[in-house]
Structure formats: structure tokens, C-alpha cells
Design a protein around this motif. Sequence first.
Motif, PDB file in Angstrom:
ATOM      1  N   TYR A 122       0.857  -1.177   0.000  1.00  0.00           N
ATOM      2  CA  TYR A 122       0.000   0.000   0.000  1.00  0.00           C
ATOM      3  C   TYR A 122       0.895   1.229   0.000  1.00  0.00           C
ATOM      4  O   TYR A 122       1.694   1.428   0.919  1.00  0.00           O
ATOM      5  CB  TYR A 122      -0.913  -0.005   1.230  1.00  0.00           C
ATOM      6  N   LYS A 123       0.786   2.034  -1.044  1.00  0.00           N
ATOM      7  CA  LYS A 123       1.584   3.265  -1.158  1.00  0.00           C
ATOM      8  C   LYS A 123       3.072   3.009  -0.903  1.00  0.00           C
ATOM      9  O   LYS A 123       3.697   3.646  -0.062  1.00  0.00           O
ATOM     10  CB  LYS A 123       1.064   4.329  -0.197  1.00  0.00           C
ATOM     11  N   LEU A 173      -9.371  -3.219   5.726  1.00  0.00           N
ATOM     12  CA  LEU A 173      -9.600  -1.964   5.017  1.00  0.00           C
ATOM     13  C   LEU A 173      -8.887  -1.958   3.661  1.00  0.00           C
ATOM     14  O   LEU A 173      -9.411  -1.438   2.671  1.00  0.00           O
ATOM     15  CB  LEU A 173      -9.123  -0.781   5.862  1.00  0.00           C
ATOM     16  N   LEU A 174      -7.683  -2.546   3.613  1.00  0.00           N
ATOM     17  CA  LEU A 174      -6.930  -2.612   2.363  1.00  0.00           C
ATOM     18  C   LEU A 174      -7.657  -3.456   1.324  1.00  0.00           C
ATOM     19  O   LEU A 174      -7.666  -3.134   0.131  1.00  0.00           O
ATOM     20  CB  LEU A 174      -5.529  -3.174   2.624  1.00  0.00           C
ATOM     21  N   HIS A 189     -10.694  -3.673   1.003  1.00  0.00           N
ATOM     22  CA  HIS A 189     -11.874  -2.921   0.553  1.00  0.00           C
ATOM     23  C   HIS A 189     -11.493  -1.457   0.311  1.00  0.00           C
ATOM     24  O   HIS A 189     -12.290  -0.555   0.549  1.00  0.00           O
ATOM     25  CB  HIS A 189     -12.990  -3.011   1.589  1.00  0.00           C
ATOM     26  N   LYS A 190     -10.264  -1.248  -0.138  1.00  0.00           N
ATOM     27  CA  LYS A 190      -9.740   0.115  -0.334  1.00  0.00           C
ATOM     28  C   LYS A 190     -10.691   0.953  -1.195  1.00  0.00           C
ATOM     29  O   LYS A 190     -11.165   0.516  -2.233  1.00  0.00           O
ATOM     30  CB  LYS A 190      -8.367   0.040  -1.007  1.00  0.00           C
ATOM     31  N   GLY A 191     -10.953   2.177  -0.716  1.00  0.00           N
ATOM     32  CA  GLY A 191     -11.826   3.071  -1.449  1.00  0.00           C
ATOM     33  C   GLY A 191     -13.291   2.883  -1.149  1.00  0.00           C
ATOM     34  O   GLY A 191     -14.141   3.627  -1.669  1.00  0.00           O
ATOM     35  N   ILE A 235      -6.628   6.661   6.908  1.00  0.00           N
ATOM     36  CA  ILE A 235      -7.882   6.047   7.360  1.00  0.00           C
ATOM     37  C   ILE A 235      -8.821   7.173   7.782  1.00  0.00           C
ATOM     38  O   ILE A 235      -8.590   7.855   8.775  1.00  0.00           O
ATOM     39  CB  ILE A 235      -7.667   5.080   8.541  1.00  0.00           C
ATOM     40  N   LEU A 251     -10.263   3.434   3.814  1.00  0.00           N
ATOM     41  CA  LEU A 251      -8.834   3.584   3.515  1.00  0.00           C
ATOM     42  C   LEU A 251      -8.727   4.238   2.147  1.00  0.00           C
ATOM     43  O   LEU A 251      -9.175   3.672   1.146  1.00  0.00           O
ATOM     44  CB  LEU A 251      -8.131   2.230   3.516  1.00  0.00           C
TER      45      LEU A 251
END
Length: 219
Positions: free
Chosen positions: A127-128, A159-160, A162-164, A208, A218
Motif C-alpha cells: 500500500y503506497k 480496510l486494504l 476494501h480500499k476506497g 484512514i 482507507l
Amino acid sequence: MRILIIEDDMNLREELKILLDDSGYDGIILPSFENTKEHILKINPDLLLLDIKLPNINGQVLLKEIRKESDMAVIMLTSKNTEVDEVLSMTYGADDYITKPYNPVLLLLRIEALFKRMKKTSENLSYKDVKVNLLKSTLESRDKELLLSKNEISIFYYLLMHKGKIITRDDIINYLWGNDRFIDDNTLTVNINRLRKKLEEINLKGVIETRREQGYILI
């Protein structure tokens, strides 16, 4: 690992639960077939054992609908032994396919193999430009390795995945602790705040977001 059993044969699903529980998994039975998709998404198991022939709905159609919202692992169970059913199941997004009556040892081996593949995939999560290592419970940036608690890494991973998308507090609580235990609502808030503070240490400040009366996202 939580494994959800969607099977209309009462005796078979009870046997499956016993087999899974005795093998170190957490077998969960879905006894009702009303709002099946909604119940599956709410429980969000690590693996779904899905029968093709279900009351009021075809398992393959159900799988197709689930795949629009989730990438959870799915093994199709069926008494039908045709290439058409196998091809359709895999086309709709099944991770594996096994016919009934099946050898319990074979089913357990298929489950174990699927989880091993999932672990290998999880090792490449990022992530990023931050590597997410679920096995070590760490987030690794270029110059720092951030150790997270079990709850913190679980929240971040959920959360990752389901990102966005906005994830409700109830969904996160159910994912972490199950829906059969009473958890003080403040417990999640404490875990979220701790996770946010730790993320700031690797320059992930404000990633977050809280959405009032909706949940978390996220970005």
C-alpha cells in the motif's frame, strides 16, 4: 481460519463442521437461505464452501454476485460431475471445485493448498510503497519496519482489501471478533486510533478516514 459452509443437506453440513473443527478450523454453518449473499458478505469468512444446488438459488449465480463485492476464497461443492459445471464455477470466480461424495482427506488437502496459495499472495501485498507482511504482522517502508498488533494488522488488511469503500464499524467488529461475542464499541475506536498513530510513523498520516454515521475508509 473461519470457513463458512453453505450446504442444504443438514447432515452433510453438520459433518463438514465437525471435520473442519477437528482439523483446527472454525467451521460456521449458515442454516437459513434467505438473504444468503448479504449474510455471507457480513460474516466475511476466510473461505466459503459453497454448494451449487441450493434452495431458491443456484450456487454459481450466487458466486457470480459475491464476486462483484468480494474476493473471498471459494470452493464449490456439488454432486454434479460435468465439465460444464466445473467450467462455469471457475469462470464465475471459484478458487477450486470438488464433487460429492468427496474424500474428507482430499477436501482438507484442497483447503490447505488454497490457504497456502493465499499466504504466498499475501506476502506480496503493498500500500503506497509500503509492504504489508501478514505473517510477520508488519508494515515495511524503505527505512522502517512497523510492528502491529494482531488487531491492528487485521483492521489494516480488512480496510486494504476494501480500499476506497466505506466499511461499517459492525463489519470490522464482526471480522475481528465474530458476531457471537459482545464487544464494547469503544474497543474498536481504541484500536483504530492506535493504528492511525502507528501509521504516522511511516508517513501514512490521514489515510484512514472516519465517515460520520457510516464507518471507515482507507483512501
